[in-house]
Design an enzyme around this catalytic site. Structure first.
Site, PDB file in Angstrom:
ATOM      1  N   HIS A 205       0.807  -1.222   0.000  1.00 42.13           N
ATOM      2  CA  HIS A 205       0.000   0.000   0.000  1.00 42.13           C
ATOM      3  C   HIS A 205       0.840   1.271   0.000  1.00 42.13           C
ATOM      4  O   HIS A 205       0.425   2.292  -0.514  1.00 42.13           O
ATOM      5  CB  HIS A 205      -0.921   0.008   1.226  1.00 42.13           C
ATOM      6  CG  HIS A 205      -2.266  -0.538   0.922  1.00 42.13           C
ATOM      7  ND1 HIS A 205      -2.825  -1.586   1.598  1.00 42.13           N
ATOM      8  CD2 HIS A 205      -3.170  -0.180  -0.007  1.00 42.13           C
ATOM      9  CE1 HIS A 205      -4.004  -1.856   1.094  1.00 42.13           C
ATOM     10  NE2 HIS A 205      -4.246  -1.016   0.124  1.00 42.13           N
ATOM     11  N   GLU A 448      -4.369  -1.747 -45.509  1.00 42.28           N
ATOM     12  CA  GLU A 448      -3.175  -2.308 -44.861  1.00 42.28           C
ATOM     13  C   GLU A 448      -2.549  -3.427 -45.678  1.00 42.28           C
ATOM     14  O   GLU A 448      -1.598  -4.055 -45.263  1.00 42.28           O
ATOM     15  CB  GLU A 448      -3.514  -2.779 -43.436  1.00 42.28           C
ATOM     16  CG  GLU A 448      -4.732  -3.653 -43.320  1.00 42.28           C
ATOM     17  CD  GLU A 448      -5.098  -3.971 -41.872  1.00 42.28           C
ATOM     18  OE1 GLU A 448      -4.309  -3.699 -40.967  1.00 42.28           O
ATOM     19  OE2 GLU A 448      -6.189  -4.522 -41.662  1.00 42.28           O
ATOM     20  N   ASP A 472       0.531  -3.089 -40.675  1.00 43.87           N
ATOM     21  CA  ASP A 472       0.475  -4.200 -41.631  1.00 43.87           C
ATOM     22  C   ASP A 472       0.906  -3.765 -43.025  1.00 43.87           C
ATOM     23  O   ASP A 472       1.511  -4.543 -43.763  1.00 43.87           O
ATOM     24  CB  ASP A 472      -0.950  -4.786 -41.682  1.00 43.87           C
ATOM     25  CG  ASP A 472      -1.179  -5.763 -40.542  1.00 43.87           C
ATOM     26  OD1 ASP A 472      -0.241  -6.493 -40.184  1.00 43.87           O
ATOM     27  OD2 ASP A 472      -2.301  -5.786 -40.001  1.00 43.87           O
ATOM     28  N   CYS A 519      -4.243   4.878 -38.515  1.00 42.24           N
ATOM     29  CA  CYS A 519      -4.382   4.324 -37.167  1.00 42.24           C
ATOM     30  C   CYS A 519      -3.271   3.337 -36.821  1.00 42.24           C
ATOM     31  O   CYS A 519      -3.319   2.675 -35.792  1.00 42.24           O
ATOM     32  CB  CYS A 519      -5.763   3.688 -36.979  1.00 42.24           C
ATOM     33  SG  CYS A 519      -6.083   2.330 -38.097  1.00 42.24           S
TER      34      CYS A 519
HETATM   35  C1  PEP Z   1      -2.321  -1.740 -38.593  1.00 42.09           C
HETATM   36  O1  PEP Z   1      -2.103  -2.812 -39.147  1.00 42.09           O
HETATM   37  O2  PEP Z   1      -1.643  -0.717 -38.790  1.00 42.09           O
HETATM   38  C2  PEP Z   1      -3.432  -1.625 -37.625  1.00 42.09           C
HETATM   39  C3  PEP Z   1      -3.776  -0.461 -37.114  1.00 42.09           C
HETATM   40  O3  PEP Z   1      -4.066  -2.756 -37.236  1.00 42.09           O
HETATM   41  P1  PEP Z   1      -3.429  -3.837 -36.222  1.00 42.09           P
HETATM   42  O4  PEP Z   1      -2.219  -3.218 -35.618  1.00 42.09           O
HETATM   43  O5  PEP Z   1      -4.502  -4.145 -35.286  1.00 42.09           O
HETATM   44  O6  PEP Z   1      -3.093  -4.981 -37.141  1.00 42.09           O
HETATM   45 MG    MG Z   2      -3.571  -4.406 -39.133  1.00 42.65          MG
END
Ligand code: PEP
Ligand code: MG
Length: 589
Positions: A205, A448, A472, A519
């Protein structure tokens, strides 16, 4: 460890321990009296028992009052600290009302005829020993809590004043053999810089409390007590798990610089939550969060996420023997969408198969999992799986704005097939008069796979938005496994081939006037921000801890200059030159 150098008369020493709460504290050492309060054990005469029981009960009442006071005081601490301390003090209060501890002490006073202090000491030792012997680390750590309550009772019985931290000079570093959680709760961050102890582990803690209070702390520092003397200056480096006693002037200057850096960073990051993500020349950028687990929602919102750009739905399928049905998925999605309070949530359909996650499906193993029956390919083969997910997303869409995102699309026909499945599910739900998103959620495609990037023009006509998955896309373009350490040095998103695919995709989306986001991991890396903006991307989705720094980068960028630099970069054929041009731009602007 002894290092070369001295600070005035005193030798400099560096001691290693467990860094349990990050940050740097530098200040005069305050050595907390070590060890338990000395107790004089005395045998009672029969006639003294009632009065002794009375004295004990007064000490208990005083302890309860002290703890309640502490609880009220701790309620004014910042959020998590108040809660953590509140729970602990409540637990201590329970130890002081009708507990085994109290019954045991009273029995010892009555039957063993020993004074209250002696009875408390004996009872605490027995209970704490029982806890310490347990193999469960968490329970074993509770022995310290029992001792803490016992010491409080003894202090009250012997009238020993509670160690007060209030009169210490600001920035004091507390040095102790062991600091109880309740003692830690008394450390006012406005006065105390940090602390170090000989005993204590990262799960106790005390460590939790230090983190909640934001006090740099190093626990488990062997040799600490002998090394520090009153009047010494001590550095507590909670990030590295290091204690420096009497730092040399150079070391001290170095730590002061780190302190200033941390302070600046915290101030700046805190302020960034409220400011918009706008470039210097006024272009707005949408910053979204990638979500792996629902528990990230709260910090993502706190970090200023304007929506979820990528909800990886795999979490619903993990650690279980069966598949989640439509209703279960609907409930999970609904709570995420509701928590986002009107901000858009981009739900990606299942992106697994091959080596990623085994599902209870009759799918044979692929020799090349990355190229096998995975992601959208798996969903299209297992139609009930896809339809359950689409049904859940459509229903959850009745509670807030959602978008449907398809992973690993490589052809137009895959998008068409999903649209057909979507139509079937919509009809079914409408027939059953189930409430669904109205209008229907936009359908988007992950770019991707290189083939998808090169077909971006056509795909842009078949869907409502793009999300570029650069993780990817880099892997498939360069034929380098993103999870393989032997070829990790070859994995390079700044390879001109990858950048050309990103550029081609962005331009196709802009021509078709559909939204496009990035992303992949580079979206959360400020190194890439100027390049992505320069290529026309205005939506970035990333892990939430990256949001403030990317926002900071956006606000320092001149979009016109970034666009010019991106064009210059796209004329290059060598990734080394590309990296140099990008890094050069980043250091200048
Ligand atoms: C990617 O491939 O860039 C992506 C965002 O998907 P993941 O990382 O889930 O494959
Ligand atoms: Mg991906």
């Amino acid at each position: 460890m002894r290092i070369e150098g001295t600070a005035g008369e005193r030798a400099t020493q560096v001691l290693e321990g467990l860094g349990v709460a990050p940050g740097v504290a530098i200040g005069p050492a305050y050595l907390l009296e070590a060890g338990a309060i000395p107790v004089a054990v005395r045998t009672l005469a029969e006639g003294e028992v009632a009065a002794e029981l009375e004295r004990f009960s007064a000490a208990v009442a005083k302890g309860q009052k002290q703890l309640r006071k502490l609880k009220t005081k701790s309620a004014s601490l910042p959020g998590a600290a108040a809660e953590e301390i509140g729970y602990l003090l409540e637990a201590y209060l329970q130890m002081l009302s009708g507990s085994r501890l109290l019954r045991g002490v009273e029995r010892r006073i009555r039957e063993d005829l020993i004074n209250a202090e002696g009875a408390v000491q004996a009872e605490i030792a027995e209970i704490a020993e029982g806890f310490s012997a347990l193999s469960d680390q968490y329970l074993a750590a509770r022995a310290a809590d029992i001792r803490d309550v016992g010491e409080r009772l003894i202090r009250n019985l012997t009238q020993t004043p509670y160690a007060g931290f209030a009169k210490l000079p600001p920035g004091t570093v507390v040095i102790a053999e062991e600091l109880s959680p309740a003692d830690t709760a008394l450390l006012d961050p406005a006065l105390i810089g940090g602390f170090a102890t000989v005993l204590g582990g990262p799960e106790g803690h005390t460590a939790i409390m230090a983190r909640s209070l934001g006090l740099p702390a190093v626990l488990g520092v062997a040799g600490l007590i002998g090394a520090v003397h009153g009047g010494d200056v001590v550095v507590v480096d909670g990030s590295a798990g290091r204690v420096v006693v009497n730092p040399t002037p150079e070391l001290r200057a170095e730590y002061e610089r780190r302190q200033e850096e941390n302070r600046r960073e915290q101030r700046m990051l805190g302020r960034l939550k409220r400011v918009p993500a706008v470039t210097r020349d006024g272009e707005a950028v949408t910053l979204l969060a990638n979500l792996e687990l629902p528990r990230e929602l709260e910090p993502a919102l706190a970090a200023g996420a304007e929506g979820i750009g990528l909800l990886r739905t795999e979490f619903m399928f993990m650690n279980r023997e069966d598949l989640p049905g439509e209703e279960e998925q609907y409930q999970a999605l609904k709570s995420i969408i509701e928590a986002m309070e009107g901000r858009p949530v981009t739900v990606r359909t299942l992106d697994i198969g091959g080596d990623k996650l085994a599902l209870p499906l009759h799918v044979s193993e692929s020799a090349n999992p990355a190229l096998g029956l995975r992601a959208i390919r798996l969903s299209l083969k297992e139609r009930p799986l896809l339809e359950a997910q689409l049904g859940a997303i459509l229903r959850a869409g009745a509670h807030g704005p959602v978008r449907i995102l398809l992973p690993m699309i490589s052809s137009m026909s895959e998008v068409r097939q999903v649209r057909q499945a979507l139509t079937t599910v919509v009809r079914r739900l409408k027939r059953r008069k189930v409430k669904i998103a109205d209008p229907l959620p936009p359908l988007g495609v992950m770019i991707e796979v290189p083939g998808a990037a090169l077909s971006a023009d056509a795909l842009a006509q078949a869907c409502e938005f793009f999300a570029i998955g650069t993780n990817d896309l880099t892997m498939y373009t360069l034929a380098i496994d993103r999870g393989e350490e032997q070829v990790a040095h070859l994995y390079n998103t700044l390879h001109p081939a990858v950048l050309r695919l990103i550029q081609f995709t962005a331009e196709a989306a802009l021509r078709a006037r559909i939204p496009i986001s990035v992303c992949g991991e580079i979206a959360g890396d400020p190194r890439f921000t100027a390049l992505l903006l320069g290529l026309g991307v205005r939506e970035l989705s990333m892990a939430w801890p990256a949001l403030p720094r990317v926002k900071q980068r956006i606000r320092s960028i001149d979009l016109l200059a970034a666009t010019r630099r991106a064009r210059m970069i796209m004329d290059q054929s060598d990734s080394g030159r590309i990296a140099a041009l990008l890094d050069d731009f980043n250091t200048l602007a």
